[in-house]
Design a protein around this motif. Structure first.
Motif, short mmCIF file in Angstrom:
data_model
loop_
_atom_site.label_atom_id
_atom_site.label_comp_id
_atom_site.label_asym_id
_atom_site.label_seq_id
_atom_site.Cartn_x
_atom_site.Cartn_y
_atom_site.Cartn_z
N ASN A 1 0.33 6.93 8.94
CA ASN A 1 -0.74 7.37 8.04
C ASN A 1 -2.09 7.03 8.65
O ASN A 1 -2.38 5.88 8.97
N GLU A 2 -2.94 8.03 8.83
CA GLU A 2 -4.24 7.84 9.48
C GLU A 2 -5.12 6.84 8.73
O GLU A 2 -5.80 6.02 9.35
N GLU A 3 -5.13 6.91 7.42
CA GLU A 3 -5.95 5.99 6.62
C GLU A 3 -5.49 4.54 6.83
O GLU A 3 -6.30 3.63 6.98
N THR B 1 -6.47 3.33 10.32
CA THR B 1 -7.90 3.02 10.35
C THR B 1 -8.16 1.66 9.71
O THR B 1 -8.95 0.86 10.22
N GLU B 2 -7.49 1.40 8.60
CA GLU B 2 -7.64 0.11 7.91
C GLU B 2 -7.18 -1.04 8.80
O GLU B 2 -7.86 -2.07 8.90
N VAL B 3 -6.06 -0.89 9.45
CA VAL B 3 -5.54 -1.93 10.34
C VAL B 3 -6.48 -2.13 11.53
O VAL B 3 -6.78 -3.26 11.92
N GLN B 4 -6.98 -1.04 12.09
CA GLN B 4 -7.90 -1.14 13.22
C GLN B 4 -9.18 -1.86 12.80
O GLN B 4 -9.73 -2.67 13.56
N THR B 5 -9.66 -1.60 11.59
CA THR B 5 -10.85 -2.30 11.07
C THR B 5 -10.58 -3.80 10.97
O THR B 5 -11.43 -4.61 11.33
N ARG B 6 -9.39 -4.15 10.49
CA ARG B 6 -9.03 -5.57 10.40
C ARG B 6 -8.95 -6.21 11.79
O ARG B 6 -9.37 -7.35 11.98
N ILE B 7 -8.41 -5.48 12.75
CA ILE B 7 -8.32 -5.99 14.13
C ILE B 7 -9.73 -6.23 14.68
O ILE B 7 -10.01 -7.29 15.24
N ASP B 8 -10.59 -5.23 14.52
CA ASP B 8 -11.96 -5.35 15.02
C ASP B 8 -12.69 -6.53 14.38
O ASP B 8 -13.37 -7.29 15.06
N THR B 9 -12.55 -6.68 13.07
CA THR B 9 -13.18 -7.79 12.35
C THR B 9 -12.66 -9.13 12.86
O THR B 9 -13.43 -10.06 13.09
N SER C 1 0.81 -1.21 0.00
CA SER C 1 0.00 0.00 0.00
C SER C 1 0.85 1.26 0.00
O SER C 1 0.38 2.33 -0.35
N ASN C 2 2.11 1.13 0.41
CA ASN C 2 3.04 2.25 0.51
C ASN C 2 2.59 3.31 1.51
O ASN C 2 2.99 4.46 1.42
N LYS C 3 1.75 2.92 2.44
CA LYS C 3 1.32 3.84 3.49
C LYS C 3 2.14 3.54 4.74
O LYS C 3 2.28 2.41 5.14
N GLY C 4 2.67 4.59 5.33
CA GLY C 4 3.52 4.43 6.51
C GLY C 4 2.72 4.17 7.77
O GLY C 4 1.50 4.36 7.81
N PRO C 5 3.40 3.76 8.84
CA PRO C 5 2.73 3.44 10.10
C PRO C 5 2.12 4.64 10.81
O PRO C 5 1.40 4.47 11.79
#
Length: 187
Positions: A87-89, A92-100, A81-85
């Protein structure tokens, strides 16, 4: 001027011949000794063909989940994704995966989730998960499939790939092969 141009032209010609002809032919020749002539291992399951060296999407509760993909498991365009640790987006994506993951695996805590279950690999096509990632999913699968936990632990042990030469890299499990064995176990 002639002193510099002729050697540069010769060096360019040698590089073109080596890197555009000799090197690709050597790699192709070596690949002919690999399984399926270097085209990857193809596995047939339930009438479909899969490449075992390319990540597959498994998100059903009765299977071991695969590692998330930043490219939607599209082998035509691998990449992260080339998004750094920070990066708010991305966070949010990682937190969504954790919650799921926690919703589908209520027996575990957030701290027990292996990082490879909530972050995509650099290529986005990693076909492997860690042994820990497989083990945290055992209770969910055992409950849904009505399979003994010890059988699933044994299945994980049988499908664990050891580090190269016993030294390089972590133990890992090919999710596709593990899930195919899981289906055969339930038949």
């Amino acid at each position: 001027m002639k002193k510099h141009i002729l050697p540069a032209i010769k060096l360019t010609a040698v590089n073109i011949v080596f890197f555009a002809v000799i090197y690709p032919l050597a790699v192709w020749g070596i690949a002919q000794f690999a399984p399926n002539n270097g085209k990857g291992e193809i596995i047939e399951h339930k009438g479909q063909q899969y490449y075992s060296n390319i990540g597959q999407s498994f998100t059903e509760d009765n299977y071991f989940w695969s590692r998330p993909s930043a490219v939607g498991y599209n082998a035509a365009g691998s990449g992260g994704s080339n998004k750094g640790p920070s990066n708010e987006e991305y966070l949010t994506e990682v937190q969504t995966r954790i919650d799921t993951f926690l919703v589908h695996n209520p027996e575990i805590t957030k701290s027990e989730i292996p990082v490879d279950m909530v972050t995509a690999s650099g290529s986005g096509l990693d076909p492997h998960i860690s042994v820990q990632a497989a083990k945290v999913q055992i209770k969910r699968i055992a409950k849904i499939r009505n399979v003994d936990v010890r059988k699933l632990e044994q299945l994980i042990a049988e499908h664990t790939d050891k580090p190269l030469a016993g030294l390089f890299g972590p133990e890992k499990i090919n999710v596709l092969k593990l899930n195919i064995a899981l289906d055969k176990l339930s038949e």
